[in-house]
Scaffold this motif. Structure first.
Motif, mmCIF file in Angstrom:
data_model
loop_
_atom_site.group_PDB
_atom_site.id
_atom_site.type_symbol
_atom_site.label_atom_id
_atom_site.label_comp_id
_atom_site.label_asym_id
_atom_site.label_seq_id
_atom_site.Cartn_x
_atom_site.Cartn_y
_atom_site.Cartn_z
ATOM 1 N N ALA A 201 59.892 17.807 11.738
ATOM 2 C CA ALA A 201 61.042 18.376 11.018
ATOM 3 C C ALA A 201 60.933 18.110 9.514
ATOM 4 O O ALA A 201 61.681 17.320 8.948
ATOM 5 N N TYR A 202 59.979 18.759 8.892
ATOM 6 C CA TYR A 202 59.842 18.662 7.440
ATOM 7 C C TYR A 202 59.054 19.872 6.962
ATOM 8 O O TYR A 202 58.453 20.599 7.749
ATOM 9 N N ASP A 203 59.077 20.102 5.662
ATOM 10 C CA ASP A 203 58.375 21.254 5.118
ATOM 11 C C ASP A 203 56.883 21.183 5.474
ATOM 12 O O ASP A 203 56.223 20.173 5.215
ATOM 13 N N GLY A 204 56.413 22.247 6.043
ATOM 14 C CA GLY A 204 55.005 22.279 6.450
ATOM 15 C C GLY A 204 54.747 21.596 7.776
ATOM 16 O O GLY A 204 53.590 21.484 8.197
ATOM 17 N N GLY A 205 55.809 21.132 8.432
ATOM 18 C CA GLY A 205 55.631 20.419 9.687
ATOM 19 C C GLY A 205 55.045 21.280 10.788
ATOM 20 O O GLY A 205 54.193 20.824 11.559
#
Length: 254
Positions: A201-205
């Motif tokens: 759950a993060y940008d680029g995940g």
């Protein structure tokens, strides 16, 4: 006998009848009687009934074999049989036996089974992880290689969930009930399962997750791949490089 040239087969049974009608000598003829009767009709211009009567001159009694129930292929293809066949070609990995057994989802004749195992022996890389996917390609075709593997991992995962087994317990199950030490498959299975169950759950995940999955499959591919879509093509190219014909049209001499 039904695989012989029709005229030769007819001459053969006529000679058996006329020249070898000797007391205490029994000839056993293995044939598709219906098909052979049609050959007789074609050669002599008989109708179907006369064709049957013609064959009855040579056959004192018959024993009909039950047709193979092709839905029961697992009763015909057993793990001990597979282990022996693979050992005969120098393959002793239980992972390969397990994959062959589980991916085979339809009836296969003994001749075709041996042919596929011989082909595998010719093409195997010596890397068990790569060879697991190679045997899937040989059985099901390269285009379905990832699909078949995912279906297998899903089946194993469901089995684990239903029986509430730990990683160690599933290894024990394979060893105790299947007499197989399945190591490389479970290693891939557990790594993929951990990736799929983890939330990125993060940008680029999501991209990172896909790269992790790609890295696992890349280590199982014939050559390193940069896209998961290239995985089947790697196996198709590998097979094509060694085979003159398509797998489905190979001669029975394999």
């Amino acid at each position: 006998m039904d695989r012989c040239r029709p005229d030769f087969a007819i001459r053969l049974i006529e000679r058996i009848k006329h020249f070898f009608d000797i007391k205490n000598i029994v000839f056993v003829l293995v044939m598709d009687k219906t098909q052979f009767s049609k050959v007789v009709c074609h050669n002599y211009g008989y109708d179907e009934k006369l064709g049957e009567e013609y064959l009855d001159k040579f056959i004192d009694f018959k024993v009909s074999l039950l047709p193979i129930n092709k839905s029961l292929h697992n009763e015909l293809v057993t793990i001990p049989v597979l282990k022996k066949l693979f050992e005969d070609v120098g393959e002793f990995s239980d992972d390969i036996v397990f994959i062959f057994y589980k991916v085979l989802d339809k009836y296969i004749s003994p001749r075709d089974m041996r042919r596929k195992i011989n082909l595998y022996a010719l093409l195997k890389t010596g890397n068990v992880k790569k060879d697991m996917f190679l045997i899937i390609s040989i059985i099901s075709g390269p285009n379905d290689v990832i699909k078949k593997f995912r279906l297998l991992t899903s089946e194993i995962d469901q089995f684990i969930q239903v029986h509430k087994l730990s990683s160690q317990e599933i290894e024990t199950y394979f060893k105790d009930y299947l007499s197989l030490r399945v190591i490389e498959f479970l290693d891939i299975f557990n790594k993929l399962k951990n990736i799929e169950s983890t939330t990125y759950a993060y940008d680029g995940g999501i991209d990172h997750k896909q790269n992790l999955i790609l890295d696992i499959y890349s280590k199982c591919s014939i050559n390193k791949i940069s896209r998961l879509e290239d995985f089947p093509k790697q196996h198709q190219d590998y097979l094509n490089a060694y085979l003159v014909e398509d797998l489905e049209s190979q001669d029975d001499e394999w």
